[in-house]
Design a protein around this motif. Structure first.
Motif, PDB file in Angstrom:
ATOM      1  N   GLY A  30      31.730  12.709 -39.843  1.00  0.00           N
ATOM      2  CA  GLY A  30      30.321  12.740 -40.247  1.00  0.00           C
ATOM      3  C   GLY A  30      30.141  12.767 -41.748  1.00  0.00           C
ATOM      4  N   ILE A  31      30.944  13.555 -42.429  1.00  0.00           N
ATOM      5  CA  ILE A  31      30.834  13.655 -43.890  1.00  0.00           C
ATOM      6  C   ILE A  31      31.190  12.325 -44.547  1.00  0.00           C
ATOM      7  N   GLY A  98      38.559  -1.021 -49.759  1.00  0.00           N
ATOM      8  CA  GLY A  98      37.552  -0.755 -50.777  1.00  0.00           C
ATOM      9  C   GLY A  98      36.353  -1.679 -50.778  1.00  0.00           C
ATOM     10  N   ASP A  99      36.379  -2.738 -49.998  1.00  0.00           N
ATOM     11  CA  ASP A  99      35.256  -3.690 -50.022  1.00  0.00           C
ATOM     12  C   ASP A  99      34.539  -3.758 -48.674  1.00  0.00           C
ATOM     13  N   ALA A 100      34.589  -2.701 -47.918  1.00  0.00           N
ATOM     14  CA  ALA A 100      34.031  -2.737 -46.571  1.00  0.00           C
ATOM     15  C   ALA A 100      33.039  -1.596 -46.353  1.00  0.00           C
ATOM     16  N   ALA A 101      31.988  -1.579 -47.122  1.00  0.00           N
ATOM     17  CA  ALA A 101      30.973  -0.532 -46.950  1.00  0.00           C
ATOM     18  C   ALA A 101      30.293  -0.637 -45.588  1.00  0.00           C
ATOM     19  N   TRP A 102      30.294  -1.818 -45.008  1.00  0.00           N
ATOM     20  CA  TRP A 102      29.666  -2.023 -43.701  1.00  0.00           C
ATOM     21  C   TRP A 102      30.300  -1.160 -42.614  1.00  0.00           C
ATOM     22  N   VAL A 103      31.551  -0.755 -42.811  1.00  0.00           N
ATOM     23  CA  VAL A 103      32.229   0.034 -41.791  1.00  0.00           C
ATOM     24  C   VAL A 103      31.570   1.405 -41.609  1.00  0.00           C
ATOM     25  N   SER A 104      30.802   1.840 -42.589  1.00  0.00           N
ATOM     26  CA  SER A 104      30.113   3.131 -42.461  1.00  0.00           C
ATOM     27  C   SER A 104      29.025   3.084 -41.388  1.00  0.00           C
ATOM     28  N   VAL A 105      28.481   1.923 -41.098  1.00  0.00           N
ATOM     29  CA  VAL A 105      27.404   1.820 -40.112  1.00  0.00           C
ATOM     30  C   VAL A 105      27.912   2.173 -38.712  1.00  0.00           C
ATOM     31  N   PRO A 106      28.966   1.510 -38.199  1.00  0.00           N
ATOM     32  CA  PRO A 106      29.435   1.928 -36.870  1.00  0.00           C
ATOM     33  C   PRO A 106      29.982   3.359 -36.848  1.00  0.00           C
ATOM     34  N   LEU A 107      30.556   3.809 -37.958  1.00  0.00           N
ATOM     35  CA  LEU A 107      31.036   5.194 -38.004  1.00  0.00           C
ATOM     36  C   LEU A 107      29.881   6.176 -37.914  1.00  0.00           C
ATOM     37  N   VAL A 109      27.031   5.640 -36.472  1.00  0.00           N
ATOM     38  CA  VAL A 109      26.518   5.578 -35.105  1.00  0.00           C
ATOM     39  C   VAL A 109      27.467   6.316 -34.149  1.00  0.00           C
ATOM     40  N   LEU A 110      28.764   6.200 -34.387  1.00  0.00           N
ATOM     41  CA  LEU A 110      29.759   6.830 -33.524  1.00  0.00           C
ATOM     42  C   LEU A 110      29.734   8.348 -33.599  1.00  0.00           C
ATOM     43  N   PHE A 111      29.428   8.887 -34.762  1.00  0.00           N
ATOM     44  CA  PHE A 111      29.505  10.330 -34.989  1.00  0.00           C
ATOM     45  C   PHE A 111      28.728  11.168 -33.965  1.00  0.00           C
ATOM     46  N   PRO A 112      27.411  10.989 -33.789  1.00  0.00           N
ATOM     47  CA  PRO A 112      26.703  11.853 -32.838  1.00  0.00           C
ATOM     48  C   PRO A 112      27.087  11.575 -31.386  1.00  0.00           C
ATOM     49  N   ILE A 113      27.515  10.355 -31.107  1.00  0.00           N
ATOM     50  CA  ILE A 113      27.926  10.037 -29.739  1.00  0.00           C
ATOM     51  C   ILE A 113      29.225  10.760 -29.404  1.00  0.00           C
ATOM     52  N   LEU A 114      30.152  10.788 -30.356  1.00  0.00           N
ATOM     53  CA  LEU A 114      31.395  11.523 -30.129  1.00  0.00           C
ATOM     54  C   LEU A 114      31.148  13.016 -29.936  1.00  0.00           C
ATOM     55  N   ILE A 115      30.185  13.555 -30.657  1.00  0.00           N
ATOM     56  CA  ILE A 115      29.866  14.979 -30.487  1.00  0.00           C
ATOM     57  C   ILE A 115      29.407  15.242 -29.055  1.00  0.00           C
ATOM     58  N   GLN A 116      28.519  14.412 -28.548  1.00  0.00           N
ATOM     59  CA  GLN A 116      28.031  14.595 -27.176  1.00  0.00           C
ATOM     60  C   GLN A 116      29.148  14.403 -26.156  1.00  0.00           C
ATOM     61  N   LEU A 117      29.995  13.408 -26.378  1.00  0.00           N
ATOM     62  CA  LEU A 117      31.109  13.188 -25.461  1.00  0.00           C
ATOM     63  C   LEU A 117      32.088  14.360 -25.507  1.00  0.00           C
TER      64      LEU A 117
END
Length: 129
Positions: A30-31, A98-107, A109-117
């Protein structure tokens, strides 16, 4: 105590260890995801991620419910957490370049779903003891 009853005392350390490790992983995810996202896109795009989280949550919860009808909790947990681990490793590989800021979007989205799972998987184990 009869042979069919379990005391559950052996489960407490195991469930505690799982909870601590899962919580630490989720907190770090999450951080990092939030920091990467906010640095790349700013806070103006956060509402879009909340919508994506809601849609993904509906899809994932439906898939877990359907899967639970056919498979046991352990198999589902291993498959989901294994896929999440692979996804995190792939995200790390992209982010490390270092050139993939887009990867933060799925991460993000994944964060709260992983918490619930995590609640489902750890709580499901606790309920079995």
């Amino acid at each position: 105590m009869t042979g069919t009853q379990r005391s559950g005392r052996g489960a407490v350390p195991w469930l505690t260890a799982q909870s601590v490790m899962f919580g630490a992983m989720a907190a770090l995810l999450g951080i990092v995801a939030n920091a990467m996202f906010l640095d790349a896109y700013g806070s103006a795009w956060l509402p879009a991620t909340y919508i994506a989280i809601g849609v993904a949550g509906i899809v994932v919860s439906g898939a877990i419910a359907r899967t639970a009808e056919r498979f046991d909790l352990l198999g589902i947990a291993l498959a989901v957490l294994g896929a999440a681990a692979i996804g995190l490793a792939v995200a790390w590989a992209f982010a490390a370049r270092g050139d993939a800021a887009w990867v933060s979007v799925p991460l993000l989205v994944l964060f709260p779903i992983l918490i619930q799972l995590g609640f489902v998987f750890i709580g499901g184990q606790a309920g079995r003891w």
